[in-house]
Enzyme design. Structure first.
Site, PDB file in Angstrom:
ATOM      1  N   ARG A 256      -0.678  -5.660   4.690  1.00 24.76           N
ATOM      2  CA  ARG A 256       0.041  -5.100   3.546  1.00 24.76           C
ATOM      3  C   ARG A 256       1.221  -4.266   4.039  1.00 24.76           C
ATOM      4  O   ARG A 256       1.140  -3.618   5.084  1.00 24.76           O
ATOM      5  CB  ARG A 256      -0.875  -4.186   2.716  1.00 24.76           C
ATOM      6  CG  ARG A 256      -2.081  -4.857   2.142  1.00 24.76           C
ATOM      7  CD  ARG A 256      -2.976  -3.861   1.441  1.00 24.76           C
ATOM      8  NE  ARG A 256      -3.490  -2.876   2.394  1.00 24.76           N
ATOM      9  CZ  ARG A 256      -4.467  -2.015   2.126  1.00 24.76           C
ATOM     10  NH1 ARG A 256      -5.023  -1.996   0.926  1.00 24.76           N
ATOM     11  NH2 ARG A 256      -4.886  -1.164   3.038  1.00 24.76           N
TER      12      ARG A 256
ATOM     13  N   ARG B  21       0.877  -1.172   0.000  1.00 26.87           N
ATOM     14  CA  ARG B  21       0.000   0.000   0.000  1.00 26.87           C
ATOM     15  C   ARG B  21       0.906   1.210   0.000  1.00 26.87           C
ATOM     16  O   ARG B  21       1.789   1.328   0.863  1.00 26.87           O
ATOM     17  CB  ARG B  21      -0.878  -0.037   1.257  1.00 26.87           C
ATOM     18  CG  ARG B  21      -1.714   1.192   1.497  1.00 26.87           C
ATOM     19  CD  ARG B  21      -2.900   1.197   0.558  1.00 26.87           C
ATOM     20  NE  ARG B  21      -3.995   2.022   1.014  1.00 26.87           N
ATOM     21  CZ  ARG B  21      -3.980   3.341   1.071  1.00 26.87           C
ATOM     22  NH1 ARG B  21      -2.894   4.017   0.760  1.00 26.87           N
ATOM     23  NH2 ARG B  21      -5.041   4.005   1.467  1.00 26.87           N
TER      24      ARG B  21
ATOM     25  N   GLU C  35     -11.416   4.983  -4.757  1.00 26.33           N
ATOM     26  CA  GLU C  35     -11.760   3.575  -4.910  1.00 26.33           C
ATOM     27  C   GLU C  35     -12.127   3.314  -6.374  1.00 26.33           C
ATOM     28  O   GLU C  35     -12.488   4.238  -7.106  1.00 26.33           O
ATOM     29  CB  GLU C  35     -12.935   3.213  -3.997  1.00 26.33           C
ATOM     30  CG  GLU C  35     -12.645   3.375  -2.514  1.00 26.33           C
ATOM     31  CD  GLU C  35     -11.590   2.415  -2.004  1.00 26.33           C
ATOM     32  OE1 GLU C  35     -11.441   1.314  -2.565  1.00 26.33           O
ATOM     33  OE2 GLU C  35     -10.903   2.760  -1.028  1.00 26.33           O
TER      34      GLU C  35
END
Length: 148
Positions: free
Chosen positions: A65, A23, A31
């Site tokens: 992540r 990330r 999004e």
């Protein structure tokens, strides 16, 4: 670089050929189903897909992540052995395809935090990307509209 999930998340192969989700720290991109979500993903793909990238990181998020700064080879570099790189998160901000994630800005080194804030401000002033909309909705508000 194996895959681009959206405008701020990629999957890379490490030296042991294991896939790892990364990330991009310091930014939050729209999004996929939001306005500019597809453009943000396409722009990030152009920066990193199929390239060997460097990930500078210090922690993982709650989803496991890696949170890091992703450095990709500079596509404008003429020499084949050029060592210049592009900060993918900064490039997303400069293109107006992400917000500087100020909620977590204190976790960024000062210089990076200042560059990210300035890039967002400049993109906003020039009405690049999502800033062309009169009231772009940040992804954290879009994900949880009842909170805002």
């Amino acid at each position: 670089m194996v895959a681009v999930a959206d405008g701020d998340t990629i999957t890379v192969l490490d030296a042991a050929q294991r896939q790892t989700k990364v990330r991009l720290s310091g930014i939050d991109a729209p999004e996929k189903k939001q306005p500019y979500g597809t453009r943000a993903k396409q722009h990030l793909s152009g920066l990193v897909f199929g390239k060997v990238v460097e990930v500078d990181w210090k922690k993982r998020d709650r989803y496991g992540r890696i949170l890091g700064t992703v450095l990709a080879p500079d596509g404008n570099c003429a020499a084949a052995d050029c060592a210049k790189t592009v900060d993918a998160g900064l490039a997303q901000l400069s293109a107006g395809l992400a917000w500087h994630y100020k909620q977590y800005a204190k976790e960024q080194p000062r210089g990076e935090r200042e560059r990210y804030a300035a890039a967002e401000t400049e993109a906003h002033l020039k009405r690049f990307g999502l800033w062309a909309d009169s009231h772009p909705v940040p992804p954290w508000q879009w994900r949880h509209p009842r909170l805002y």
